[in-house]
Write a protein that holds these residues in place. Structure first.
Motif, PDB file in Angstrom:
ATOM      1  N   ASN A   1     -27.607 -14.922  -4.850  1.00 50.48           N
ATOM      2  CA  ASN A   1     -27.048 -16.247  -5.094  1.00 50.48           C
ATOM      3  C   ASN A   1     -27.841 -17.022  -6.145  1.00 50.48           C
ATOM      4  O   ASN A   1     -27.293 -17.931  -6.793  1.00 50.48           O
ATOM      5  N   ASN A   2     -29.105 -16.671  -6.323  1.00 45.57           N
ATOM      6  CA  ASN A   2     -29.953 -17.434  -7.239  1.00 45.57           C
ATOM      7  C   ASN A   2     -30.560 -16.586  -8.356  1.00 45.57           C
ATOM      8  O   ASN A   2     -31.343 -17.094  -9.151  1.00 45.57           O
ATOM      9  N   LEU A   3     -30.220 -15.312  -8.415  1.00 42.48           N
ATOM     10  CA  LEU A   3     -30.810 -14.411  -9.397  1.00 42.48           C
ATOM     11  C   LEU A   3     -29.712 -13.712 -10.178  1.00 42.48           C
ATOM     12  O   LEU A   3     -28.800 -13.123  -9.596  1.00 42.48           O
ATOM     13  N   SER A   4     -29.788 -13.761 -11.501  1.00 46.85           N
ATOM     14  CA  SER A   4     -28.788 -13.111 -12.353  1.00 46.85           C
ATOM     15  C   SER A   4     -29.472 -12.386 -13.503  1.00 46.85           C
ATOM     16  O   SER A   4     -30.562 -12.767 -13.953  1.00 46.85           O
ATOM     17  N   ALA A   5     -28.822 -11.345 -14.001  1.00 48.10           N
ATOM     18  CA  ALA A   5     -29.344 -10.547 -15.112  1.00 48.10           C
ATOM     19  C   ALA A   5     -28.291 -10.485 -16.211  1.00 48.10           C
ATOM     20  O   ALA A   5     -27.089 -10.381 -15.936  1.00 48.10           O
ATOM     21  N   THR A   6     -28.741 -10.548 -17.466  1.00 50.52           N
ATOM     22  CA  THR A   6     -27.856 -10.490 -18.618  1.00 50.52           C
ATOM     23  C   THR A   6     -28.419  -9.505 -19.627  1.00 50.52           C
ATOM     24  O   THR A   6     -29.625  -9.502 -19.899  1.00 50.52           O
ATOM     25  N   ILE A   7     -27.563  -8.672 -20.182  1.00 59.51           N
ATOM     26  CA  ILE A   7     -27.950  -7.773 -21.257  1.00 59.51           C
ATOM     27  C   ILE A   7     -26.945  -7.942 -22.390  1.00 59.51           C
ATOM     28  O   ILE A   7     -25.735  -8.008 -22.145  1.00 59.51           O
ATOM     29  N   SER A   8     -27.462  -8.049 -23.619  1.00 56.81           N
ATOM     30  CA  SER A   8     -26.599  -8.383 -24.755  1.00 56.81           C
ATOM     31  C   SER A   8     -26.968  -7.550 -25.971  1.00 56.81           C
ATOM     32  O   SER A   8     -28.148  -7.222 -26.183  1.00 56.81           O
ATOM     33  N   TYR A   9     -25.957  -7.239 -26.774  1.00 52.12           N
ATOM     34  CA  TYR A   9     -26.170  -6.725 -28.116  1.00 52.12           C
ATOM     35  C   TYR A   9     -25.784  -7.833 -29.074  1.00 52.12           C
ATOM     36  O   TYR A   9     -24.653  -8.322 -29.069  1.00 52.12           O
ATOM     37  N   ILE A  10     -26.728  -8.286 -29.906  1.00 50.32           N
ATOM     38  CA  ILE A  10     -26.510  -9.402 -30.821  1.00 50.32           C
ATOM     39  C   ILE A  10     -26.952  -8.982 -32.217  1.00 50.32           C
ATOM     40  O   ILE A  10     -28.037  -8.409 -32.384  1.00 50.32           O
TER      41      ILE A  10
ATOM     42  N   LYS B   1     -32.130 -10.593 -20.160  1.00 48.71           N
ATOM     43  CA  LYS B   1     -32.617 -11.816 -19.529  1.00 48.71           C
ATOM     44  C   LYS B   1     -32.484 -11.703 -18.022  1.00 48.71           C
ATOM     45  O   LYS B   1     -31.462 -11.238 -17.512  1.00 48.71           O
ATOM     46  N   LEU B   2     -33.518 -12.105 -17.325  1.00 41.25           N
ATOM     47  CA  LEU B   2     -33.508 -12.169 -15.868  1.00 41.25           C
ATOM     48  C   LEU B   2     -33.863 -13.601 -15.490  1.00 41.25           C
ATOM     49  O   LEU B   2     -34.938 -14.098 -15.827  1.00 41.25           O
ATOM     50  N   GLU B   3     -32.939 -14.282 -14.794  1.00 39.97           N
ATOM     51  CA  GLU B   3     -33.121 -15.695 -14.513  1.00 39.97           C
ATOM     52  C   GLU B   3     -32.981 -15.974 -13.023  1.00 39.97           C
ATOM     53  O   GLU B   3     -32.031 -15.518 -12.394  1.00 39.97           O
TER      54      GLU B   3
ATOM     55  N   ALA C   1     -37.224 -14.699 -17.475  1.00 39.10           N
ATOM     56  CA  ALA C   1     -37.903 -13.616 -18.190  1.00 39.10           C
ATOM     57  C   ALA C   1     -36.938 -13.035 -19.227  1.00 39.10           C
ATOM     58  O   ALA C   1     -35.757 -12.820 -18.933  1.00 39.10           O
ATOM     59  N   THR C   2     -37.432 -12.805 -20.440  1.00 41.70           N
ATOM     60  CA  THR C   2     -36.592 -12.258 -21.511  1.00 41.70           C
ATOM     61  C   THR C   2     -37.312 -11.107 -22.196  1.00 41.70           C
ATOM     62  O   THR C   2     -38.547 -11.079 -22.291  1.00 41.70           O
ATOM     63  N   TYR C   3     -36.528 -10.167 -22.710  1.00 42.10           N
ATOM     64  CA  TYR C   3     -37.058  -9.061 -23.511  1.00 42.10           C
ATOM     65  C   TYR C   3     -36.091  -8.804 -24.656  1.00 42.10           C
ATOM     66  O   TYR C   3     -34.870  -8.720 -24.449  1.00 42.10           O
ATOM     67  N   THR C   4     -36.630  -8.700 -25.879  1.00 40.98           N
ATOM     68  CA  THR C   4     -35.819  -8.459 -27.071  1.00 40.98           C
ATOM     69  C   THR C   4     -36.365  -7.259 -27.827  1.00 40.98           C
ATOM     70  O   THR C   4     -37.574  -7.173 -28.094  1.00 40.98           O
ATOM     71  N   TRP C   5     -35.474  -6.353 -28.153  1.00 42.67           N
ATOM     72  CA  TRP C   5     -35.786  -5.188 -28.997  1.00 42.67           C
ATOM     73  C   TRP C   5     -34.892  -5.306 -30.221  1.00 42.67           C
ATOM     74  O   TRP C   5     -33.665  -5.253 -30.100  1.00 42.67           O
ATOM     75  N   SER C   6     -35.483  -5.492 -31.404  1.00 43.89           N
ATOM     76  CA  SER C   6     -34.674  -5.845 -32.554  1.00 43.89           C
ATOM     77  C   SER C   6     -35.231  -5.218 -33.826  1.00 43.89           C
ATOM     78  O   SER C   6     -36.350  -4.680 -33.858  1.00 43.89           O
ATOM     79  N   HIS C   7     -34.422  -5.333 -34.895  1.00 37.11           N
ATOM     80  CA  HIS C   7     -34.840  -4.854 -36.212  1.00 37.11           C
ATOM     81  C   HIS C   7     -34.143  -5.703 -37.269  1.00 37.11           C
ATOM     82  O   HIS C   7     -32.913  -5.808 -37.281  1.00 37.11           O
ATOM     83  N   ALA C   8     -34.944  -6.334 -38.141  1.00 35.94           N
ATOM     84  CA  ALA C   8     -34.419  -7.152 -39.227  1.00 35.94           C
ATOM     85  C   ALA C   8     -34.766  -6.497 -40.557  1.00 35.94           C
ATOM     86  O   ALA C   8     -35.915  -6.091 -40.772  1.00 35.94           O
TER      87      ALA C   8
ATOM     88  N   LEU D   1     -22.080  -8.858 -27.868  1.00 32.81           N
ATOM     89  CA  LEU D   1     -21.409  -8.361 -26.665  1.00 32.81           C
ATOM     90  C   LEU D   1     -22.397  -8.501 -25.518  1.00 32.81           C
ATOM     91  O   LEU D   1     -23.513  -7.981 -25.585  1.00 32.81           O
ATOM     92  N   SER D   2     -21.991  -9.209 -24.456  1.00 32.10           N
ATOM     93  CA  SER D   2     -22.897  -9.478 -23.339  1.00 32.10           C
ATOM     94  C   SER D   2     -22.252  -9.096 -22.018  1.00 32.10           C
ATOM     95  O   SER D   2     -21.031  -9.217 -21.840  1.00 32.10           O
ATOM     96  N   VAL D   3     -23.097  -8.645 -21.108  1.00 26.50           N
ATOM     97  CA  VAL D   3     -22.684  -8.340 -19.735  1.00 26.50           C
ATOM     98  C   VAL D   3     -23.648  -9.050 -18.806  1.00 26.50           C
ATOM     99  O   VAL D   3     -24.870  -8.911 -18.939  1.00 26.50           O
ATOM    100  N   GLN D   4     -23.092  -9.826 -17.854  1.00 23.75           N
ATOM    101  CA  GLN D   4     -23.931 -10.564 -16.914  1.00 23.75           C
ATOM    102  C   GLN D   4     -23.581 -10.157 -15.496  1.00 23.75           C
ATOM    103  O   GLN D   4     -22.401  -9.980 -15.154  1.00 23.75           O
ATOM    104  N   GLN D   5     -24.610 -10.013 -14.671  1.00 23.09           N
ATOM    105  CA  GLN D   5     -24.410  -9.592 -13.294  1.00 23.09           C
ATOM    106  C   GLN D   5     -25.223 -10.489 -12.366  1.00 23.09           C
ATOM    107  O   GLN D   5     -26.421 -10.704 -12.569  1.00 23.09           O
TER     108      GLN D   5
END
Length: 439
Positions: A92-101, A156-158, A169-176, A84-88
């Motif tokens: 005009n040249n900067l966007s942010a995305t946050i996702s649960y994967i 993600k910030l692009e 720039a990316t940041y991941t917080w995860s658990h396997a 599930l992802s939300v992008q904002q």
């Protein structure tokens, strides 16, 4: 080769010595006043291959054959993925995305050893006679019971290219988690616990490759100097020197991967044992656990000498507590351990007391590195150009600490080598100059 139905391997080497004129191959000489001659064991022409084949080679394979097999109830492995992802858009040249994967995998192949004695015995016991088929060697079987899960929060910030700058720039917080991390399904990756007593699923824990947090940023910046730029807006030789330069930066940082701590006692035969944490292993000082007296508790942790505090770990019940014909219940071992458990042990609860906790219960050092580049392209003809580059790797010369010593003794936590990513060990700081012609 591995052609069905037989497999055998043997290494043979000819005799050798340390000087040109070797004496008799049968007896090395070491005469007084003469140099010693070392004769390596190998094949003598008069004996041929017979002694080597008989000494644990083909003859042993025939007497105690081993097998590789697969479960007759083959199940197709599958993975269910969800996200599930939300992008904002921020500008005009900067966007942010946050996702649960995440994903869930079932029926993964595990490689176990079904010809294992269904019990735990006193240390030093030969368990082979207690195997289900004692006249056979090892039996490896693929079993389709593996489970794995992965859940993560990814952001993600692009910034797309504008005003000479672009970055991601990316940041991941995860658990396997899984019950066998080896890519080939090798259950040995979880510590060779006795599968006849402890089911696969009871080993469901942190994956050996689990990285909880990771941050990366890479970007490019066109330096604002030269013709048409904000500074030194001049053409000619001035632009040739200071104009048209670009730079790039890559930064990656991540937390460490988990490992297990081994007990420093005589453990039960027939199963791999582990120590388990009884308090925070990243707090210095304290006193040793009563099950592990006599070790040193470091005042500081997360150093090369003491990355974790071994005093935070307890040993499982010693294997010497298991009885046998010569060590009855109620007797005392020479080291003072009472014999209190009827042997052999065949129930899961007692087996866990003797083999300790799950694997991968402590995390090693993390890693970060900064790489930078400075480059410029010189047009030559049409779309062709000559590019000059200056690259710096591990610019901050940050050490890449490897996995600490996982022994539950005073050397526990000692780091004696660098981190390795498969076959790649990160390098120390170095720089390189290069030129490239594109056509």
């Amino acid at each position: 080769g591995s052609n069905f139905p037989f497999f055998n391997s043997a290494n043979f080497a000819p005799y050798s010595c340390l000087q040109d004129n070797c004496p008799s191959l049968s007896t090395p000489s070491n005469g007084t006043g003469g140099s010693s001659v070392v004769v390596a064991p190998g094949i003598a022409i008069e004996n041929g291959l017979t002694p080597q084949i008989a000494a644990g080679g083909l003859i042993n394979s025939i007497s105690y054959p081993s097998f590789h097999a697969t479960d007759v109830n083959i199940k197709t492995p599958y993975t269910v993925s969800y996200s599930l992802s939300v992008q904002q858009s921020m500008t005009n040249n900067l966007s942010a995305t946050i996702s649960y994967i995440g994903n869930l995998a079932q029926h993964l192949s595990l490689y176990g050893a079904p010809n294992t004695a269904p019990g735990l015995f006193r240390p030093g016991t030969n368990t082979s006679p207690f195997n289900p088929f004692p006249t056979l060697g090892g039996i490896g079987q693929v079993h389709y019971a593996g489970v794995s899960t992965y859940n993560s929060l990814q952001s993600k910030l692009e910034k797309r290219y504008s005003n000479g700058i672009s970055f991601l720039a990316t940041y991941t917080w995860s658990h396997a988690l899984d019950d066998a991390s080896d890519a080939g399904g090798n259950f040995g990756a979880v510590g060779d616990r006795n599968l006849a007593l402890i089911p696969f699923i009871d080993e469901f824990t942190n994956s050996s490759f689990d990285v909880r947090q990771r941050f990366t940023i890479n970007g490019n910046y066109e330096l604002p100097f030269g013709k048409g730029r904000h500074f030194v807006n001049k053409g000619g030789w001035v632009d040739e020197i200071v104009g048209g330069w670009s730079s790039s930066l890559t930064y990656a940082a991540q937390t460490g991967t988990p490992f297990s701590v081994s007990p420093n006692i005589s453990t039960a035969a027939g199963g791999g044992a582990r120590a388990y944490a009884v308090r925070d292993p990243f707090t210095g000082g304290g006193t040793p656990d009563p099950s592990n007296p006599g070790i040193t508790c470091p005042a500081q942790v997360k150093t090369k000498l003491n990355y974790f505090n071994p005093c935070a770990f307890a040993n499982p019940v010693p294997g010497e507590a298991i009885s046998d014909a010569t060590h009855p219940i109620g007797s005392i071992n020479p080291d003072g351990v009472p014999v209190s458990i009827p042997g052999p042990v065949r129930d899961t609860a007692t087996a866990i007391r003797l083999l300790g906790g799950q694997q991968n219960n402590i995390y090693g050092p993390g890693y970060y590195q900064v790489n930078m580049s400075l480059f410029k392209s010189f047009p030559t003809w049409r779309e062709q150009y000559l590019q000059f580059r200056a690259d710096g790797f591990n610019v901050l010369n940050h050490p890449t600490l490897g996995t600490p010593n996982g022994s539950n003794n005073s050397n526990g936590g000692l780091i004696s080598g660098p981190k390795s990513f498969q076959n790649n060990t990160p390098d120390s700081r170095f720089f390189q100059l290069s030129m490239k012609y594109n056509f």
